[in-house]
Design a protein around this motif. Structure first.
Motif, PDB file in Angstrom:
ATOM      1  N   ARG A 200      21.329  22.863 133.448  1.00 26.61           N
ATOM      2  CA  ARG A 200      22.461  21.955 133.251  1.00 26.61           C
ATOM      3  C   ARG A 200      22.378  20.697 134.109  1.00 26.61           C
ATOM      4  NH1 ARG A 200      28.085  24.342 135.765  1.00 26.61           N
ATOM      5  NH2 ARG A 200      27.390  24.707 137.900  1.00 26.61           N
ATOM      6  N   ALA A 201      21.719  20.753 135.281  1.00 30.34           N
ATOM      7  CA  ALA A 201      21.585  19.543 136.092  1.00 30.34           C
ATOM      8  C   ALA A 201      20.814  18.465 135.333  1.00 30.34           C
ATOM      9  CB  ALA A 201      20.902  19.854 137.417  1.00 30.34           C
ATOM     10  N   ARG A 202      19.767  18.882 134.597  1.00 33.37           N
ATOM     11  CA  ARG A 202      18.982  17.931 133.808  1.00 33.37           C
ATOM     12  C   ARG A 202      19.771  17.428 132.608  1.00 33.37           C
ATOM     13  NH1 ARG A 202      13.548  19.670 131.718  1.00 33.37           N
ATOM     14  NH2 ARG A 202      13.440  17.430 131.303  1.00 33.37           N
ATOM     15  N   VAL A 203      20.518  18.336 131.966  1.00 29.87           N
ATOM     16  CA  VAL A 203      21.309  17.935 130.800  1.00 29.87           C
ATOM     17  C   VAL A 203      22.411  16.966 131.231  1.00 29.87           C
ATOM     18  CG1 VAL A 203      22.731  18.739 128.886  1.00 29.87           C
ATOM     19  CG2 VAL A 203      20.812  20.139 129.673  1.00 29.87           C
ATOM     20  N   PHE A 204      23.088  17.278 132.337  1.00 28.03           N
ATOM     21  CA  PHE A 204      24.140  16.393 132.844  1.00 28.03           C
ATOM     22  C   PHE A 204      23.574  15.013 133.162  1.00 28.03           C
ATOM     23  CE2 PHE A 204      27.013  14.549 135.929  1.00 28.03           C
ATOM     24  CZ  PHE A 204      28.271  14.934 135.480  1.00 28.03           C
ATOM     25  N   ALA A 206      21.067  13.540 131.838  1.00 22.47           N
ATOM     26  CA  ALA A 206      20.754  12.818 130.599  1.00 22.47           C
ATOM     27  C   ALA A 206      21.993  12.184 129.976  1.00 22.47           C
ATOM     28  CB  ALA A 206      20.090  13.767 129.600  1.00 22.47           C
ATOM     29  N   TRP A 207      23.195  12.644 130.369  1.00 19.28           N
ATOM     30  CA  TRP A 207      24.449  12.056 129.889  1.00 19.28           C
ATOM     31  C   TRP A 207      24.943  10.931 130.791  1.00 19.28           C
ATOM     32  CZ3 TRP A 207      28.100  13.283 125.926  1.00 19.28           C
ATOM     33  CH2 TRP A 207      27.682  14.287 125.038  1.00 19.28           C
ATOM     34  N   GLN A 212      18.143   7.364 130.228  1.00 19.13           N
ATOM     35  CA  GLN A 212      17.938   8.602 129.474  1.00 19.13           C
ATOM     36  C   GLN A 212      18.852   8.664 128.256  1.00 19.13           C
ATOM     37  OE1 GLN A 212      17.270  12.382 131.579  1.00 19.13           O
ATOM     38  NE2 GLN A 212      17.546  11.258 133.487  1.00 19.13           N
ATOM     39  N   LEU A 213      20.118   8.299 128.421  1.00 17.51           N
ATOM     40  CA  LEU A 213      21.049   8.375 127.292  1.00 17.51           C
ATOM     41  C   LEU A 213      20.586   7.496 126.136  1.00 17.51           C
ATOM     42  CD1 LEU A 213      24.820   8.775 127.410  1.00 17.51           C
ATOM     43  CD2 LEU A 213      23.903   6.989 125.951  1.00 17.51           C
ATOM     44  N   ALA A 214      19.989   6.348 126.453  1.00 18.94           N
ATOM     45  CA  ALA A 214      19.511   5.436 125.405  1.00 18.94           C
ATOM     46  C   ALA A 214      18.390   6.046 124.576  1.00 18.94           C
ATOM     47  CB  ALA A 214      19.049   4.121 126.030  1.00 18.94           C
ATOM     48  N   GLN A 215      17.723   7.068 125.115  1.00 20.99           N
ATOM     49  CA  GLN A 215      16.608   7.684 124.391  1.00 20.99           C
ATOM     50  C   GLN A 215      17.042   8.759 123.402  1.00 20.99           C
ATOM     51  OE1 GLN A 215      12.976   8.549 126.832  1.00 20.99           O
ATOM     52  NE2 GLN A 215      14.227   7.831 128.521  1.00 20.99           N
ATOM     53  N   TRP A 216      18.317   9.212 123.495  1.00 17.94           N
ATOM     54  CA  TRP A 216      18.706  10.301 122.597  1.00 17.94           C
ATOM     55  C   TRP A 216      20.006  10.063 121.841  1.00 17.94           C
ATOM     56  CZ3 TRP A 216      23.350  12.837 123.262  1.00 17.94           C
ATOM     57  CH2 TRP A 216      23.968  12.742 124.509  1.00 17.94           C
ATOM     58  N   TRP A 217      20.810   9.114 122.252  1.00 25.74           N
ATOM     59  CA  TRP A 217      22.120   8.921 121.625  1.00 25.74           C
ATOM     60  C   TRP A 217      21.953   8.281 120.247  1.00 25.74           C
ATOM     61  CZ3 TRP A 217      26.940   9.959 124.145  1.00 25.74           C
ATOM     62  CH2 TRP A 217      28.071   9.580 123.420  1.00 25.74           C
ATOM     63  N   GLY A 218      22.385   8.966 119.223  1.00 30.28           N
ATOM     64  CA  GLY A 218      22.300   8.455 117.858  1.00 30.28           C
ATOM     65  C   GLY A 218      21.457   9.345 116.981  1.00 30.28           C
ATOM     66  N   PRO A 219      21.629   9.260 115.664  1.00 32.20           N
ATOM     67  CA  PRO A 219      20.871  10.113 114.726  1.00 32.20           C
ATOM     68  C   PRO A 219      19.380   9.821 114.772  1.00 32.20           C
ATOM     69  CG  PRO A 219      22.794   9.103 113.663  1.00 32.20           C
ATOM     70  CD  PRO A 219      22.621   8.418 114.981  1.00 32.20           C
ATOM     71  N   HIS A 220      18.603  10.691 114.142  1.00 35.07           N
ATOM     72  CA  HIS A 220      17.158  10.489 114.033  1.00 35.07           C
ATOM     73  C   HIS A 220      16.882   9.126 113.403  1.00 35.07           C
ATOM     74  CE1 HIS A 220      16.067  14.483 115.297  1.00 35.07           C
ATOM     75  NE2 HIS A 220      16.805  15.040 114.364  1.00 35.07           N
ATOM     76  N   GLY A 221      15.909   8.419 113.965  1.00 43.06           N
ATOM     77  CA  GLY A 221      15.522   7.129 113.414  1.00 43.06           C
ATOM     78  C   GLY A 221      16.277   5.954 114.000  1.00 43.06           C
ATOM     79  N   PHE A 222      17.341   6.205 114.776  1.00 46.28           N
ATOM     80  CA  PHE A 222      18.104   5.133 115.398  1.00 46.28           C
ATOM     81  C   PHE A 222      17.502   4.797 116.763  1.00 46.28           C
ATOM     82  CE2 PHE A 222      20.949   5.827 112.085  1.00 46.28           C
ATOM     83  CZ  PHE A 222      22.088   5.041 112.165  1.00 46.28           C
ATOM     84  N   SER A 223      17.668   3.538 117.161  1.00 48.55           N
ATOM     85  CA  SER A 223      17.388   3.138 118.535  1.00 48.55           C
ATOM     86  C   SER A 223      18.715   2.884 119.229  1.00 48.55           C
ATOM     87  CB  SER A 223      16.510   1.878 118.571  1.00 48.55           C
ATOM     88  OG  SER A 223      17.165   0.798 117.926  1.00 48.55           O
TER      89      SER A 223
END
Length: 346
Positions: A200-204, A206-207, A212-223
């Protein structure tokens, strides 16, 4: 990989079955997944997600690189149970997300250069390059995937290739089920829960880390681009951009931050594009006056044996707004974002 076919043909009327068959030139595998095409396509094109299933049963995938555009290279390594590495590469010829992928397939070395198939023990006449076509068809929230691998009828490896594809798709099916995002609808709320394979420390982090958040926030194919001041009373701003260049800005205020247990923050979508706003209005005809374009997200992180039970509780102004957001794909959007979070955390 020349493996004996142990399962044989399976009735495709079952929702999670693979059906191997052969035509003169193509090995054909059909499998139906309990997930929409956008999600299945994402697991087929995100390198960190591919590494979780892109090999037959008992094998692993220690390396995978994807340059997802026509002419881009797909380079990977499959490792056998005995520790032998089989490198392969492909060139994307057609990409139509989330309906279709076409790419070449050949053996390679670690640097990505094509090599003679005989280097990996293939029979005389095994082609130096073949073509794979993958078709994703949506069926009421499920996805029927047809894999067509164009190989000569006479090569002895066809049976093992057929079995290898069937086992890979079974592994993908298992991964999609294991990483499912569960959705619960409550009074003025939607609650999403998912077990993330990371502490959870790593997951927290990433939020609460903008990079880090910019690398995962949004559906597949989004930047995504992100700015944040992660403290109580601080603000954040996220701009998601689709592949066709449409931007979806979000902003909000952090109301509570308890590291690494809990985040409470507002989420305002008033800057979303006009087309999206018009669609929202069509789904809000039952609302008197102008509803608030803001929700409240409460995110909790619970440690579970080295993994993280993540819960996102989103509270809306009314049940009508809640239902409109669900109708517009909110649940699938979160599912795909959390897929990308899984990919980032490895």
């Amino acid at each position: 990989m020349d493996m004996q076919n142990r399962n044989g043909a399976i009735d495709t009327a079952q929702p999670s079955a693979s059906m191997p068959s052969q035509s003169r030139r193509e090995v054909i595998i059909i499998h139906t997944f309990d997930a929409p095409p956008e999600r299945v396509f994402g697991w087929w094109t995100e390198p960190a997600l591919l590494m979780r299933w892109w090999a037959p049963k008992g094998w692993s995938t220690p390396s995978c690189k994807v340059d997802l555009h026509p002419g881009g290279i797909f380079h990977y390594c499959m490792r056998s149970p005995e520790g032998n590495d089989f490198w392969g590469r492909g060139v994307y010829r057609e990409i139509a997300a989330p309906q279709r992928l076409v790419y070449t397939d050949s053996f390679s070395n670690e640097e990505g250069n094509m090599v003679d198939p005989a280097r990996y023990g293939m029979s005389y006449g095994y082609p130096s390059e073949t073509q794979v076509t993958v078709v994703f068809s949506g069926q009421e929230g499920k996805t029927r995937v047809a894999v067509l691998h164009d190989v000569p009828e006479e090569i002895p490896e066809r049976t093992g290739m057929q079995q290898g594809w069937a086992e890979m798709l079974e592994r993908l099916d298992n991964e999609l089920a294991a990483t499912a995002t569960h959705t619960e609808v409550a009074e003025k709320e939607v609650i999403f829960s998912r077990l993330i394979a990371a502490p959870r420390a790593r997951v927290f982090k990433a939020w609460t880390d903008a990079a880090q958040l910019a690398q995962w926030w949004g559906p597949h194919g989004f930047s995504c681009i992100c700015e944040m001041d992660a403290r109580p009373g601080g603000s954040y701003r996220v701009v998601m951009r689709s592949k066709d260049g449409v931007e979806y800005p979000l902003n909000g205020i952090y109301r509570e931050i308890v590291e690494p247990e809990r985040l409470v923050m507002t989420d305002n979508w008033a800057e979303h594009p006009a087309e999206w706003q018009e669609l929202l209005k069509k789904n809000l005809r039952q609302v008197d006056g102008e509803p608030a374009q803001e929700s409240l997200n409460t995110v909790t992180f619970e440690e579970q044996g080295g993994k993280t039970a993540l819960t996102i509780r989103t509270r809306f102004d009314s049940n009508v707004v809640r239902d409109a957001m669900l109708k517009m794909g909110m649940a699938e959007g979160w599912t795909q974002s959390l897929d990308r979070l899984e990919a980032l955390l490895g």
